[in-house]
Design an enzyme around this catalytic site. Structure first.
Site, PDB file in Angstrom:
ATOM      1  N   THR A   1       0.858  -1.179   0.000  1.00  0.00           N
ATOM      2  CA  THR A   1       0.000   0.000   0.000  1.00  0.00           C
ATOM      3  C   THR A   1       0.898   1.233   0.000  1.00  0.00           C
ATOM      4  O   THR A   1       1.603   1.488   0.978  1.00  0.00           O
ATOM      5  CB  THR A   1      -0.933  -0.001   1.215  1.00  0.00           C
ATOM      6  OG1 THR A   1      -1.645  -1.244   1.258  1.00  0.00           O
ATOM      7  CG2 THR A   1      -1.930   1.140   1.135  1.00  0.00           C
TER       8      THR A   1
ATOM      9  N   LYS B   1       3.656  -9.420   3.938  1.00  0.00           N
ATOM     10  CA  LYS B   1       2.414  -8.672   3.709  1.00  0.00           C
ATOM     11  C   LYS B   1       1.602  -9.478   2.683  1.00  0.00           C
ATOM     12  O   LYS B   1       1.406  -9.082   1.539  1.00  0.00           O
ATOM     13  CB  LYS B   1       2.721  -7.269   3.200  1.00  0.00           C
ATOM     14  CG  LYS B   1       1.508  -6.361   3.186  1.00  0.00           C
ATOM     15  CD  LYS B   1       1.723  -5.142   4.031  1.00  0.00           C
ATOM     16  CE  LYS B   1       0.468  -4.283   4.049  1.00  0.00           C
ATOM     17  NZ  LYS B   1       0.720  -2.929   4.517  1.00  0.00           N
TER      18      LYS B   1
ATOM     19  N   GLU C   1       1.706  -6.040  17.367  1.00  0.00           N
ATOM     20  CA  GLU C   1       1.595  -4.892  16.479  1.00  0.00           C
ATOM     21  C   GLU C   1       0.206  -4.293  16.576  1.00  0.00           C
ATOM     22  O   GLU C   1      -0.635  -4.747  17.360  1.00  0.00           O
ATOM     23  CB  GLU C   1       1.868  -5.315  15.037  1.00  0.00           C
ATOM     24  CG  GLU C   1       0.902  -6.371  14.508  1.00  0.00           C
ATOM     25  CD  GLU C   1       1.334  -6.970  13.173  1.00  0.00           C
ATOM     26  OE1 GLU C   1       2.433  -6.635  12.683  1.00  0.00           O
ATOM     27  OE2 GLU C   1       0.559  -7.764  12.617  1.00  0.00           O
TER      28      GLU C   1
END
Length: 271
Positions: free
Chosen positions: A29, A140, A173
Site C-alpha cells: 500500500t 504482507k 503490532e
C-alpha cells in the site's frame, strides 16, 4: 483511472485467479504525492523478498515501471500494488509454470487528523489474536482476515488503532501498523519470527536507530513489558509515527525519543 491489471486499465481479474481463491499473493500500500510513489524502492524490495519466500516469479523492474506510470496518472492518493500467483486449476497445487497477475488499484489519500501525530492516539485492546505461523511471519500476504476481525471489534472514534497480540499473549503490532516502545531507555519492538508484518516504516525506524547509535531490542514482548514502557508509538508508511497515549487503564506521555524519530523520518529517505 481506478485500476490496472498487468499494465493495462481493467476492472477485474480471472475468476480462477489464486489471489481470489486462496489469498495466494502479496500486496503493498503505497502513498502517492504529486505523482511520485513514496518509499517505492522499499516497497518493491519487500515485495521481491516476499515473492522469493512464496516462490512467486517477480519482475521488479516491470513492477517498478508500472508503479511509476500509474502514480503519475494518479497524482495524489494511494496505490495498492497486488501480485498474485495468477490463474490456476482447481485445488491447492500451484500451476507450473505460473503466470503472476499484477494489479494496481487507486484510492484517495487517507484523511488522518493532525492531532494523531501531535497529541497521540488511544489503542483498542483487540480480542482477536494473531496465529503463529513462522512460514508467513513478516510477509504482507493477502490473507488479512485476522485484521478484518480485529478492526470490526470497535466503532468508537476515540480509538485510532487496535493492539494485536498472538495466540500466546505476546504483544505484536497494531491492526494496520507496527508498534515500538521505550523500556528502560531502550527502543524495543516485537520480533516477527512467528507472526506480524515487517512494515516499511518499521524498517526505516530500525535503520535510523542504527545511524543514531541507539540499541534496538527486537524481542518477545509480554504485556507487563508494555505496561513498564515510558513511551509507546505506532507507525506505518502512510502516516509516519503516532504516539500512543493510552491503552485501557494505562497511559503514556509523548516522549523525547518518539518526537526525535518523528523529526528524523521527515527527512529524505536513504534508498
Amino acid at each position: 483511472m481506478r485500476s490496472w491489471v498487468n499494465g493495462h486499465p481493467a476492472d477485474g481479474v480471472a475468476v480462477h485467479d489464486r489471489g481470489l481463491a486462496y489469498g495466494d499473493g502479496l500486496f503493498e500500500t503505497i502513498r502517492v504525492i504529486d505523482g511520485s510513489p513514496r518509499y517505492a524502492e522499499r516497497h518493491l524490495r519487500r515485495l521481491a523478498r516476499g515473492c522469493q519466500r512464496l516462490s512467486i516469479p517477480c519482475e521488479p523492474e516491470l513492477l517498478g515501471s508500472e508503479l511509476q506510470a500509474f502514480a503519475r496518472q494518479l497524482g495524489d492518493g494511494v496505490a495498492k500494488l497486488i501480485l498474485t500467483r495468477g490463474a490456476g486449476q482447481r485445488g491447492y497445487g500451484s500451476p507450473d509454470p505460473c503466470h503472476p497477475t499484477r494489479l494496481l488499484l487507486a484510492a484517495p489519500a487517507p484523511a488522518y487528523p493532525d492531532e494523531h501525530a501531535v497529541d497521540g492516539v488511544a489503542l483498542y485492546p483487540c480480542a482477536t489474536r494473531l496465529a503463529e505461523q513462522p512460514l508467513l511471519a513478516g510477509l504482507k500476504h493477502l490473507n488479512r482476515l485476522e485484521q478484518v476481525f480485529a478492526r470490526a471489534e470497535w466503532r468508537d472514534t476515540r480509538y485510532a488503532e487496535g493492539l494485536m497480540r498472538d495466540t500466546s499473549g505476546r504483544v505484536i503490532e497494531g491492526v494496520f501498523s507496527n508498534l515500538f516502545m521505550v523500556v528502560d531507555g531502550q527502543l524495543t519492538t516485537a520480533g516477527l519470527d512467528r507472526c506480524g508484518v515487517a512494515g516499511i516504516m518499521r524498517e526505516r525506524i530500525l535503520e535510523i536507530a542504527v545511524r543514531q547509535g541507539w540499541q534496538v531490542d527486537e524481542r518477545d514482548i509480554e504485556p507487563e513489558r508494555l505496561w513498564r514502557a515510558s513511551e509507546v508509538f505506532c507507525c506505518n508508511s502512510q502516516y509516519g509515527i503516532w504516539p500512543v497515549r493510552s491503552l485501557q487503564t494505562h497511559a503514556w506521555p509523548v516522549g523525547p525519543i518518539t518526537r526525535k524519530l518523528q523529526s528524523l523520518i521527515a527527512e529524505p529517505d536513504i534508498p
